[in-house]
Design an enzyme around this catalytic site. Structure first.
Site, PDB file in Angstrom:
ATOM      1  CB  CYS A  28      -8.671 -10.033   1.711  1.00  0.00           C
ATOM      2  SG  CYS A  28      -8.927  -9.552   3.443  1.00  0.00           S
ATOM      3  CB  CYS A  52     -13.229  -4.502   0.758  1.00  0.00           C
ATOM      4  SG  CYS A  52     -13.960  -6.133   1.022  1.00  0.00           S
ATOM      5  CB  CYS A  84     -11.829  -2.410   3.963  1.00  0.00           C
ATOM      6  SG  CYS A  84     -10.664  -3.255   5.047  1.00  0.00           S
ATOM      7  NE  ARG A  90      -3.506   0.779   9.432  1.00  0.00           N
ATOM      8  CZ  ARG A  90      -4.011  -0.439   9.235  1.00  0.00           C
ATOM      9  NH1 ARG A  90      -4.859  -0.631   8.244  1.00  0.00           N
ATOM     10  NH2 ARG A  90      -3.676  -1.450  10.015  1.00  0.00           N
ATOM     11  CE  LYS A 132      -8.397   2.052   8.908  1.00  0.00           C
ATOM     12  NZ  LYS A 132      -9.406   1.242   8.200  1.00  0.00           N
ATOM     13  NE  ARG A 174      -3.697  -0.303   2.308  1.00  0.00           N
ATOM     14  CZ  ARG A 174      -4.163  -0.974   3.356  1.00  0.00           C
ATOM     15  NH1 ARG A 174      -3.888  -0.555   4.583  1.00  0.00           N
ATOM     16  NH2 ARG A 174      -4.889  -2.058   3.183  1.00  0.00           N
ATOM     17  CB  CYS A 184     -14.376 -10.124   6.470  1.00  0.00           C
ATOM     18  SG  CYS A 184     -13.269  -8.713   6.706  1.00  0.00           S
ATOM     19  CE  LYS A 206      -8.323  -1.498  11.417  1.00  0.00           C
ATOM     20  NZ  LYS A 206      -8.634  -2.363  10.283  1.00  0.00           N
TER      21      LYS A 206
END
Length: 1453
Positions: free
Chosen positions: A1324, A1318, A1367, A1035, A1100, A966, A1363, A1098
């Site tokens: 994934c 996603c 995302c 991120r 964001k 990424r 899932c 994470k």
């Protein structure tokens, strides 16, 4: 310029040019091609045009000797002139490839030594990548020889100059190169540059594709400029790439190769002078071919074309020149109606030339507008209709194997022995024994044995054991015995022996002479069709591969690429190439005659020369008559396009695998299939590495594959027993079936604890075993999750099928102890009649094993996601019983938990870990598990292709590992140069696609480990990076993608860059590992913001500019909402605690919207943002990663507590938020104008995937736009692309490119334009269902419902994830789908159109039919009952279909 008339023949004219412009002159065979002047000049040390004495060498073996001589010359950077008859070109293919790889400006002067001018051999090397220029007359021979040398140096591409070697002496204008002052000076500069260049390229390495780095468009331009300069330097001679002569308004045109007799032009000129509308195009430069220049040479009035093929021995059904001409009219260069094109196949015999009468005949036939080939004085060859016809009779359905059979005859002549060619070879099913490869092998083995007896007889005779013979004959026979397996040498010594045998009276000698055909080394081939691909064992393919005999096999695959999706999924073809390479000791090639004729020739020659079995996989798409009749293109073009599609897509890679070489693999096309790629990654490490957890090979489908598995298993088990022989502990095999990963993790946890308790435990996926493997185990524990309605996970289905079908006698597990832990979610089955589906897979397995006589260690264990501790509630009870049954319940087990994520981070030395060591470990395509946690901080996820996972498990192979990378793009803004860099990386290191993410980043998929480091370096060379694009850090910072829309937008964008830089980790590990920056021993890393353990999870950040909420600011941990007064940015409302992730069945996890914290003036915004992050750093949950996001930190303690923490750290009271308003979270498509007067075009990109397909060449289009674009590119938060900041003067050009490549937004529905998905499957690891690959298909079906109700153009946000990680942010969509299992989704309704409200679950576990059934009445009600301006999400709440949800803690209510 000095020019004089002299009498030369073609050979002499070539000699002057060739010697003058080369350091070394190489003759193949003898001096017949260029006379004897060159050796004389070399002996007298005559100087060439550059002041150096030339040398002369002669080689007699056009393969090895020519190659080594050329290699020595290129190593010294010498200029090369070679001279060869055309008959030796095929043998010289390896040498031509070497010259091209070294970018040597060599010129191979090739003489056609027949009156007829047959160019078959020249055509055979047309796809080697070298330039091919052609001449006919003596004058042309001199001039084109000169042009060839000049062009080769300028392009650094070797050239073949084809000339008529039988042209007799005539007067020509001779040229001294030194007299061409301007050209001489320029050429000398190129010579010096070439000689001063570094060493030539090494031998091609793994995956090298030499043509990929050559810009043939530039080469065409350079050659064209050479001819332009020569027209000035050589008065009266006007050469071009394509030379037209005849009537300016010609309707009938003949096209022929440049070496064809000039009598053709003379006759056409006479006809044109007489008023006939005819013309002729002479192809002066055949390679590289230029569609544009060819079209430009034709009169626009052309209606009919005859392509003259002067090639007697063509192996293809359509001539190569014909295919080139036909393809040119499929390009954009010709805008009118394509002319009718026919091939004139000329077969006159060796002593005849093309005459005017032949041309008249061709033109008469052309005027008839009939179909098929025009046969000139020879047998009619089956052909093709003109391009403007779609009619076809059955007789034109050509045999697909014929081109390959012709090539075999061409290469091996009388030595060829073929078996298994039948009428039903390719497509029709047959039970004939002759259709089996084993039948062909049997025939050849019989012949091998016969020749072996012949060898014994010759040996006895040569050694005096069979009576007296002459000493000369004895020596000749001994020489033959030593060289009998070398075709060329065997023939040479055989001829000598046969001549001597005729004079012998020895009876054995007479018997040997009677079998003289056995002297020749046979080329033994088996040719088979599609049927042989389906079962490697029963078809006999394995027997050929394992025979170790020198037998070669061609296997035809006739399925067109475009029909691949229609294949029978229950009867798939095996990857025989991969199978043979894995088996070992087999030459393997994958070829396609319509893609690379030269590669086929080379592969066939190498296969026959290899001392063992060989398999050549040959692509031969069969175009059926019905499909052809519906097509708008001719059949040859259809086959050509099918071949190109198959190879360009990687479906049919071109490669050669020769185990006899140090570097066995050569990739001849740009792409390779994932399975082959993975194999090659490990090809130096095929020896099985045994450890304390041997993985048993899978059950193969065919008998022979099962035998191989048994051999492998026996080796593993033998080593395993030796290693553990002295231990006296119980063995336990833990098998798991898992789709989502929970069962796999639990099985590994169980196995780890078993080892702590002293058991010999190993763990494997269920499908790694066959049913007959179970009886060999003492204790087996199954951990099984449940998919769909009680189904087994995909990696357990094969074993379950075998177990379910087995009888007690077949299974024989009476002595096997077993236990089963079955996982499920009772919440999915609320109805009494459905309750049996809960954990059904494991319960069925337990019952069946019990019925087969297995001995249960415990009752079946049940793990329910709805229990207080999820499935661990049932697991803890069951596992206690398991340990007790195994007698290890009293063993002390360390109470310390497995290392936490924080433990790994702290021990990693600031994110270094052992990543650097793992990158150089070539024994696996993966990194270690701890390192995969760390690489996320570097912007890298380890993944595997889940489409291949089950099959690879069955084959005993490791997963097809690759990496996702990424790239951080703060605010989503990139330059055209950066876009081009990303495009290049996608093509060279990734899967040929660029993914635009939902967070305005670039993403690459399919990067293999060996390419990781170079990929990261290439990204950094583009002034971009990947650090902190993933991991437990902040991120990529998102913001509105148009900084030029207003000053406010510009200020917001600058703030996003400031945030991104400020929160970038401080560690130097990234630069050390990926950019080769050396570690300074005296320095010590420090992370002033993050600390050694970084964040709990994470983090964001997004920045929104009202009224647009395109970034979904409330879905982020930290949000900044621009507050604007008087058109100026005065500060931000700061929001905290948003996040989309949750876990199915765990109500303690939920998505949430961020809550307003405060208003922050510009001067305070960064400081407050930092304090938000550090409070989460210090107080976030570090024990449970599912509860570690900021949203839970705030919900556990309250927003007031959180605000007080911030105020304490900043030292002042926070201000109250200011009012703002959001109206939508979508993109504005099409053309918009900036405040500075420049233009933007927002382009719809389906789910953010930029790629080329046969229908839509988006990646190519954007590459071409980037080359001329003077603005920038902006990635939107909805995965689309803005071609931005376009000057007014460039707008029309950009618009034209969008239109030409057909990538304009077009007539998309409102739902499609507001859809987002996603990546999900196949890469994934968390995905439970499809998303990116499925959502467009589902939306298309929903669109029909919308159209029925007049809602097609209404904007409705629809989002899908594979899932519950969120995302694509489906929990704030008006219509959301979250995957639960393959083909099964939870359906959510009621999210806010502007991203200001959460959705609510409407129905669980719906398949496609159920989704459409549920939506139909809701959409109809919306159409009938909605209020003016009411959005779909608002309506379903007002109508009471779902409840409004704004707080995540209410999400599951």
């Amino acid at each position: 310029m000095a020019s004089s008339k002299q009498s030369f023949d073609a050979k002499t004219a070539i000699s002057y040019i060739g010697y003058d412009l080369a350091d070394v002159n190489i003759f193949v065979g003898n001096q017949a091609v260029a006379g004897d002047l060159i050796p004389q000049w070399a002996e007298s040390k005559a100087k060439n045009a550059f002041g150096h004495p030339g040398t002369s060498k002669t080689v007699y073996n056009p393969k090895a000797d020519l190659y080594s001589t050329v290699a020595a010359a290129t190593a010294q950077r010498q200029l090369i002139s070679a001279y060869t008859p055309s008959s030796e070109l095929i043998s010289a293919i390896p040498t031509l490839s070497k010259l091209l790889a070294d970018r040597s400006p060599a010129v191979v002067h090739t003489a056609l030594l027949n009156r007829y001018g047959d160019s078959s051999d020249v055509m055979a090397v047309r796809q080697t990548g070298v330039s091919i220029l052609a001449s006919n007359s003596v004058q042309e021979a001199q001039d084109i020889a000169l042009a060839s040398h000049i062009a080769a140096l300028r392009t650094q591409i070797p050239a073949i100059h084809v000339f008529n070697g039988l042209n007799t002496t005539t007067d020509i204008h001779s040229v001294q190169f030194s007299d061409l002052k301007h050209l001489s000076t320029t050429q000398l500069q190129h010579v010096n540059a070439y000689k001063q260049h570094s060493e030539p390229a090494a031998e091609p390495k793994l995956y090298a594709a030499p043509l990929a780095n050559i810009d043939y468009a530039d080469a065409i331009a350079s050659i064209d400029s050479v001819f332009t300069e020569l027209r000035t330097a050589l008065p009266g001679r006007k050469y071009s790439l394509f030379e037209y002569s005849g009537a300016s308004d010609a309707t009938s045109v003949i096209v022929l190769i440049g070496s064809a007799p000039s009598s053709v032009e003379d006759h056409i000129h006479h006809l044109a002078q007489s008023g006939h509308k005819v013309g002729v195009v002479r192809v002066r430069v055949y390679r590289p071919w230029s569609d544009a220049h060819f079209i430009a040479a034709l009169p626009k009035t052309t209606k009919r074309i005859a392509v003259v093929e002067l090639a007697q021995h063509l192996a293809t059904n359509w001539g190569p020149l014909f295919l080139d001409v036909a393809s040119a009219f499929q390009s954009d260069s010709w805008t009118a109606e394509p002319p009718a094109i026919r091939e004139a196949r000329v077969h006159l015999g060796e002593s005849k030339q093309l005459q005017g009468s032949n041309i008249d005949y061709i033109l008469r036939e052309l005027q008839k507008d009939e179909h098929g080939v025009i046969a000139v004085e020879g047998a009619v060859v089956r052909g093709v209709p003109p391009l403007d016809s779609v009619a076809l009779s059955a007789e034109l359905d050509l045999d697909v194997e014929q081109p390959y059979l012709k090539m075999l005859h061409q290469l091996f002549g009388d030595r060829l022995s073929i078996a298994n060619v039948s009428e039903q070879n390719s497509a029709a099913p047959t039970q004939s024994p002759t259709a089996s490869a084993e039948y062909g092998l049997g025939l050849h083995i019989a012949q091998i044995q016969q020749r072996s007896r012949f060898v014994d007889q010759v040996s006895s005779l040569a050694n005096g054991k069979a009576g007296a013979i002459s000493s000369k004959l004895a020596d000749a026979l001994k020489n033959w015995l030593q060289s009998r397996d070398n075709a060329d040498q065997a023939k040479e010594h055989a001829d000598a022996a046969i001549a001597l045998l005729a004079a012998e009276t020895n009876p054995v000698a007479k018997e040997v002479l009677a079998q003289k055909d056995q002297f020749a080394k046979p080329a033994r081939w088996i040719v088979g069709g599609d049927l042989l691909w389906y079962d490697i064992g029963s078809s006999g393919v394995h027997h050929v591969i394992s025979s170790k005999e020198n037998v070669n096999m061609i296997l035809l695959d006739t399925q067109p690429y475009s029909e691949k999706a229609q294949e029978n999924q229950d009867r798939r073809k095996k990857d025989i190439g991969l199978y043979a390479m894995t088996y070992g000791g087999v030459y393997v090639a994958s070829v396609s005659v319509y893609a690379s004729y030269a590669q086929v020739l080379r592969a066939l020659a190498e296969a026959e020369a290899y001392p063992g079995p060989s398999v050549v996989l040959a692509y031969a798409p069969r175009i059926t008559v019905p499909n052809y009749q519906r097509s708008t293109i001719s059949k040859p073009l259809a086959i050509l396009k099918e071949s190109k599609l198959a190879i360009d897509s990687g479906y049919w890679p071109l490669y050669r695998w020769n185990p006899a070489l140090k570097e066995p693999f050569a990739l001849d096309s740009a792409k390779v299939k994932a399975e082959l790629h993975s194999f090659l990654e490990r090809e130096n490490h095929l020896a099985l590495v045994l450890d304390s957890e041997p993985q048993i090979a899978p059950e193969f489908a065919a008998t022979v594959e099962r035998e191989l598995r048994g051999v492998m298993e026996a080796k593993i088990q033998e080593s395993y027993k030796l290693m553990l022989g002295s231990l006296n502990s119980k063995p336990v095999l833990v098998l798991y079936g898992s789709d989502g990963g929970n069962a796999e993790k639990l099985a590994k946890k169980l196995s780890s604890e078993a080892k702590q308790r002293g058991l010999r435990s190993r763990v494997a996926v269920m499908d790694a075993l066959a049913v007959d493997d179970l009886q060999k185990e003492e204790n087996i524990v199954f951990v099984v999750s449940t998919a769909g309605q009680g189904e087994f996970p995909s990696n357990a289905k094969e074993l379950w099928k075998s177990i379910a079908a087995a009888t007690p006698d077949e299974a024989n597990i009476g002595a096997v102890n077993f236990s089963v832990f079955s996982m499920g979610d009772r919440h999915y089955w609320p109805l009494p009649e459905d309750a049996h589906y809960f954990a059904k897979a494991g319960k069925d397995l337990y019952a069946k094993l019990l019925g087969l006589g297995g001995q249960p260690l415990t009752p079946v264990g049940l793990g329910d996601d709805q229990d207080p501790d999820g499935y661990f509630t049932g697991y803890n009870q069951w596992v206690a019983e398991l340990w007790k049954s195994l007698g290890v319940d009293n063993i002390e087990v360390s109470a310390s938990a497995a290392p936490s994520a924080d433990d790994f981070k702290e021990a990693s030395n600031y994110l270094r870990g052992t990543i650097a060591e793992g990158l150089v470990d070539t024994s696996t395509g993966a990194l270690s598990e701890p390192d995969t946690l760390l690489t996320k901080f570097h912007g890298i996820y380890q993944q595997d292709d889940r489409d291949l996972r089950d099959e690879r498990a069955r084959q005993g192979l490791e997963k097809a590992f690759s990496f996702m990378i990424r790239v951080r793009v703060p605010g989503g803004v990139a330059t055209p140069a950066q876009w081009l860099a990303m495009d290049t990386i996608a093509g060279t290191h990734a899967n040929d696609t660029i993914k635009i993410t939902t967070r305005q980043a670039f993403q690459f998929h399919g990067v293999i480990k060996k390419n990781l480091k170079q990929t990261i370096q290439d990204i950094n060379h583009a002034l971009m990076d990947t650090i902190a694009a993933c991991g437990d850090v902040n991120r990529n910072v998102m913001c509105n993608p148009n900084p030029l829309q207003s000053q406010v937008h510009h200020d917001v964008y600058e703030f996003s860059k400031t945030l991104s830089a400020y929160f970038t980790p401080n560690t130097s590990a990234y630069h050390e590992i990926w950019l080769d920056k050396k570690l300074v021993a005296t320095s010590e890393d420090a992370e002033p913001i993050y600390g050694k353990t970084y964040l709990p999870r994470k983090f964001k950040i997004a920045i929104a500019v009202p009224p647009s909420n395109d970034v979904d600011v409330l879905a982020h941990d930290l949000g900044f909402i621009a507050i604007i007064e008087n058109d100026k940015l005065i500060g931000f409302n700061i929001t905290v605690g948003g996040g989309m992730g949750m876990t199915h069945g765990n109500k303690k996890t939920y998505p949430n919207l961020a809550r307003p914290l405060c208003f922050a003036p510009l001067s305070e915004a960064l400081d407050i943002g930092e304090k938000v992050l550090t409070v989460q750093r210090d107080h976030g949950d570090r024990t449970n990663r599912k509860h570690a996001r900021l949203k839970y930190t705030i919900d556990d303690r309250g927003l007031d507590w959180f605000r007080s923490q911030i105020e304490e750290r900043v030292g002042y009271k926070l201000q109250a938020p200011k009012p703002y308003n959001f109206t939508s979270n979508g993109d504005v498509y099409g053309w918009t104008r900036n405040a500075n007067g420049r233009w933007n075009y927002t382009l719809y990109v389906e789910n953010g995937r930029v790629k080329d397909t046969p229908d839509l060449r988006m990646r190519t289009a954007l590459r071409e736009i980037a080359k001329i674009h003077r603005g920038d590119f902006r990635l939107t938060p909805n995965q689309h692309l803005v071609i931005a900041n376009i000057p007014e003067s460039d707008k029309a050009l950009i618009a034209a490119l969008l239109k030409d490549y057909k990538i304009e937004n077009g007539n998309l529905s409102g739902m499609m334009m507001n859809s987002m998905a996603c990546v999900a499957l196949p890469t994934c690891g968390l995905a439970m269902a499809e998303s990116e690959r499925y959502l467009p298909e589902l939306v298309t079906k929903i669109e029909k419902i919308l159209e029925e109700n007049g809602l097609r153009d209404d904007a409705i946000t629809v989002r899908m994830t594979g899932c519950p990680n969120g995302c694509a942010r489906p929990a704030i969509a008006e219509l959301g789908f979250i995957g639960k299992a393959p083909g099964v989704y939870n359906m959510y309704l009621g999210g806010g159109f502007a991203g200001e409200r959460l959705s609510k679950i409407y129905k669980e576990s719906l398949n496609e039919e159920e989704i459409l059934c549920e939506l139909r009445p809701i959409v109809k009600r919306y159409a009938l009952e909605r209020r003016t301006g009411e959005h779909f999400g608002d309506f379903v709440i007002r109508a009471g279909i779902v409840k409004a949800t704004r707080n995540g803690m209410d999400f599951h209510d």
